[in-house]
Design a protein around this motif. Structure first.
Motif, PDB file in Angstrom:
ATOM      1  N   TYR A  95       0.873  -1.172   0.000  1.00  0.00           N
ATOM      2  CA  TYR A  95       0.000   0.000   0.000  1.00  0.00           C
ATOM      3  C   TYR A  95       0.916   1.231   0.000  1.00  0.00           C
ATOM      4  O   TYR A  95       1.480   1.584   1.021  1.00  0.00           O
ATOM      5  CB  TYR A  95      -0.910  -0.011   1.221  1.00  0.00           C
ATOM      6  CG  TYR A  95      -1.628  -1.327   1.401  1.00  0.00           C
ATOM      7  CD1 TYR A  95      -2.716  -1.653   0.602  1.00  0.00           C
ATOM      8  CD2 TYR A  95      -1.197  -2.256   2.344  1.00  0.00           C
ATOM      9  CE1 TYR A  95      -3.370  -2.873   0.753  1.00  0.00           C
ATOM     10  CE2 TYR A  95      -1.853  -3.462   2.504  1.00  0.00           C
ATOM     11  CZ  TYR A  95      -2.929  -3.771   1.707  1.00  0.00           C
ATOM     12  OH  TYR A  95      -3.570  -4.977   1.853  1.00  0.00           O
ATOM     13  N   GLU A  96       1.062   1.850  -1.181  1.00  0.00           N
ATOM     14  CA  GLU A  96       1.987   2.974  -1.325  1.00  0.00           C
ATOM     15  C   GLU A  96       1.240   4.296  -1.428  1.00  0.00           C
ATOM     16  O   GLU A  96       0.240   4.396  -2.138  1.00  0.00           O
ATOM     17  CB  GLU A  96       2.862   2.791  -2.565  1.00  0.00           C
ATOM     18  CG  GLU A  96       3.858   1.670  -2.392  1.00  0.00           C
ATOM     19  CD  GLU A  96       5.074   1.832  -3.270  1.00  0.00           C
ATOM     20  OE1 GLU A  96       5.741   2.876  -3.159  1.00  0.00           O
ATOM     21  OE2 GLU A  96       5.333   0.910  -4.047  1.00  0.00           O
ATOM     22  N   GLU A 105       7.579   2.979   6.682  1.00  0.00           N
ATOM     23  CA  GLU A 105       7.194   1.660   6.196  1.00  0.00           C
ATOM     24  C   GLU A 105       6.712   0.847   7.383  1.00  0.00           C
ATOM     25  O   GLU A 105       7.408   0.748   8.393  1.00  0.00           O
ATOM     26  CB  GLU A 105       8.368   0.941   5.535  1.00  0.00           C
ATOM     27  CG  GLU A 105       8.745   1.505   4.199  1.00  0.00           C
ATOM     28  CD  GLU A 105       9.804   0.692   3.479  1.00  0.00           C
ATOM     29  OE1 GLU A 105      10.329  -0.288   4.062  1.00  0.00           O
ATOM     30  OE2 GLU A 105      10.113   1.032   2.329  1.00  0.00           O
ATOM     31  N   ALA A 106       5.520   0.287   7.265  1.00  0.00           N
ATOM     32  CA  ALA A 106       4.956  -0.579   8.299  1.00  0.00           C
ATOM     33  C   ALA A 106       4.793  -1.973   7.724  1.00  0.00           C
ATOM     34  O   ALA A 106       4.233  -2.143   6.633  1.00  0.00           O
ATOM     35  CB  ALA A 106       3.610  -0.033   8.771  1.00  0.00           C
ATOM     36  N   HIS A 107       5.313  -2.948   8.450  1.00  0.00           N
ATOM     37  CA  HIS A 107       5.239  -4.345   8.044  1.00  0.00           C
ATOM     38  C   HIS A 107       4.383  -5.090   9.057  1.00  0.00           C
ATOM     39  O   HIS A 107       4.423  -4.788  10.244  1.00  0.00           O
ATOM     40  CB  HIS A 107       6.637  -4.960   7.985  1.00  0.00           C
ATOM     41  CG  HIS A 107       7.544  -4.256   7.022  1.00  0.00           C
ATOM     42  ND1 HIS A 107       7.660  -4.636   5.711  1.00  0.00           N
ATOM     43  CD2 HIS A 107       8.359  -3.174   7.170  1.00  0.00           C
ATOM     44  CE1 HIS A 107       8.508  -3.834   5.103  1.00  0.00           C
ATOM     45  NE2 HIS A 107       8.945  -2.938   5.963  1.00  0.00           N
ATOM     46  N   MET A 142       2.968  -4.754   3.055  1.00  0.00           N
ATOM     47  CA  MET A 142       3.504  -3.588   3.752  1.00  0.00           C
ATOM     48  C   MET A 142       2.770  -2.317   3.349  1.00  0.00           C
ATOM     49  O   MET A 142       2.083  -2.278   2.335  1.00  0.00           O
ATOM     50  CB  MET A 142       5.000  -3.416   3.482  1.00  0.00           C
ATOM     51  CG  MET A 142       5.318  -2.987   2.060  1.00  0.00           C
ATOM     52  SD  MET A 142       7.048  -2.656   1.767  1.00  0.00           S
ATOM     53  CE  MET A 142       7.230  -1.078   2.483  1.00  0.00           C
ATOM     54  N   MET A 143       2.942  -1.290   4.161  1.00  0.00           N
ATOM     55  CA  MET A 143       2.422   0.039   3.868  1.00  0.00           C
ATOM     56  C   MET A 143       3.623   0.974   3.800  1.00  0.00           C
ATOM     57  O   MET A 143       4.467   0.960   4.690  1.00  0.00           O
ATOM     58  CB  MET A 143       1.467   0.502   4.966  1.00  0.00           C
ATOM     59  CG  MET A 143       0.945   1.894   4.805  1.00  0.00           C
ATOM     60  SD  MET A 143      -0.057   2.309   6.264  1.00  0.00           S
ATOM     61  CE  MET A 143      -0.963   3.701   5.673  1.00  0.00           C
ATOM     62  N   ARG A 144       3.725   1.765   2.720  1.00  0.00           N
ATOM     63  CA  ARG A 144       4.808   2.741   2.565  1.00  0.00           C
ATOM     64  C   ARG A 144       4.179   4.105   2.316  1.00  0.00           C
ATOM     65  O   ARG A 144       3.397   4.276   1.388  1.00  0.00           O
ATOM     66  CB  ARG A 144       5.718   2.372   1.405  1.00  0.00           C
ATOM     67  CG  ARG A 144       6.869   3.375   1.221  1.00  0.00           C
ATOM     68  CD  ARG A 144       7.779   3.035   0.058  1.00  0.00           C
ATOM     69  NE  ARG A 144       8.408   1.744   0.261  1.00  0.00           N
ATOM     70  CZ  ARG A 144       8.385   0.744  -0.632  1.00  0.00           C
ATOM     71  NH1 ARG A 144       7.766   0.888  -1.777  1.00  0.00           N
ATOM     72  NH2 ARG A 144       8.988  -0.398  -0.385  1.00  0.00           N
ATOM     73  N   VAL A 145       4.556   5.055   3.164  1.00  0.00           N
ATOM     74  CA  VAL A 145       4.030   6.416   3.055  1.00  0.00           C
ATOM     75  C   VAL A 145       5.204   7.378   2.960  1.00  0.00           C
ATOM     76  O   VAL A 145       6.115   7.324   3.778  1.00  0.00           O
ATOM     77  CB  VAL A 145       3.162   6.785   4.280  1.00  0.00           C
ATOM     78  CG1 VAL A 145       2.622   8.202   4.158  1.00  0.00           C
ATOM     79  CG2 VAL A 145       2.044   5.792   4.482  1.00  0.00           C
ATOM     80  N   LYS A 146       5.162   8.249   1.948  1.00  0.00           N
ATOM     81  CA  LYS A 146       6.172   9.300   1.803  1.00  0.00           C
ATOM     82  C   LYS A 146       5.480  10.630   2.070  1.00  0.00           C
ATOM     83  O   LYS A 146       4.424  10.907   1.507  1.00  0.00           O
ATOM     84  CB  LYS A 146       6.754   9.288   0.394  1.00  0.00           C
ATOM     85  CG  LYS A 146       7.510   8.020   0.051  1.00  0.00           C
ATOM     86  CD  LYS A 146       8.033   8.069  -1.368  1.00  0.00           C
ATOM     87  CE  LYS A 146       8.790   6.821  -1.724  1.00  0.00           C
ATOM     88  NZ  LYS A 146       9.312   6.880  -3.105  1.00  0.00           N
ATOM     89  N   MET A 147       6.106  11.438   2.937  1.00  0.00           N
ATOM     90  CA  MET A 147       5.497  12.730   3.260  1.00  0.00           C
ATOM     91  C   MET A 147       6.546  13.824   3.306  1.00  0.00           C
ATOM     92  O   MET A 147       7.659  13.592   3.757  1.00  0.00           O
ATOM     93  CB  MET A 147       4.719  12.651   4.564  1.00  0.00           C
ATOM     94  CG  MET A 147       5.540  12.332   5.785  1.00  0.00           C
ATOM     95  SD  MET A 147       4.532  12.218   7.277  1.00  0.00           S
ATOM     96  CE  MET A 147       4.683  10.472   7.596  1.00  0.00           C
TER      97      MET A 147
END
Length: 186
Positions: free
Chosen positions: A9-10, A114-116, A139-144
């Motif tokens: 989930y990006e 990044e959350a695994h 995983m979830m990857r969020v760029k802010m």
């Protein structure tokens, strides 16, 4: 027949990224939630994970500020226009976070979270932190951007601190039903 790859989930430039809770103090569930348009992903995490995440985000931003010239324009405090006190959007838990990583992309001046998922049947403990997540795991990857990251850390601290009040004598949380103080006798 091959297995489908685990979902990633990006969110490269999310409309919103926050930590929030569902439930009453003492029985709250914490969520890392990101949204872009109508797509929302919510990942459950522990209160301690949320508190540590806010601390580490601020530490990274503070270290970036110390870089001579601060070419990334890292703010010292939360930009008022980025303050988000709204409740979580609709929550549908994707997974419970085990390992959480934080990184920095200097090309885009974005903080990366990044959350695994917590492996099935495992509880969050110190040993788990030593094990790297599987490379093909969900995983979830969020760029802010840096301003959003500052606002994220501030809100997270506020959410963590909005729990049950602490007893001034023993430091333990005071439940709405009452409190039996465990302050030691001298």
């Amino acid at each position: 027949m091959t297995d489908a790859p685990a979902p990633v989930y990006e969110f490269d430039w999310p409309d919103r990224v926050v930590i929030g809770t569902v439930g009453l103090p003492g029985s709250r569930t914490f969520y890392l939630q990101a949204r872009t348009g109508p797509r929302i992903v919510s990942v459950a995490l522990e209160k301690e994970q949320a508190a540590l995440l806010a601390q580490k985000v601020d530490e990274i931003l503070d270290r970036l500020r110390e870089v001579e010239g601060n070419r990334w324009s890292v703010p010292t405090s939360t930009p008022v226009e980025l303050v988000d006190n709204d409740p979580l959007d609709a929550v549908e838990e994707q997974f419970r976070a085990g390992a959480i990583g934080i990184g920095w992309d200097p090309a885009t001046a974005q903080l990366i979270l990044e959350a695994h998922p917590l492996p099935d049947g495992d509880e969050l403990d110190e040993d788990l932190a030593e094990e790297p997540p599987a490379p093909d795991a969900e995983m979830m990857r969020v760029k802010m951007p840096v301003g959003t990251a500052r606002a994220f850390a501030r809100r997270t601290r506020e959410v963590v601190n909005a729990g049950r009040p602490l007893c001034t004598l023993c430091g333990r949380p005071i439940d709405p039903e009452g409190h039996t103080c465990t302050f030691p006798e001298f």
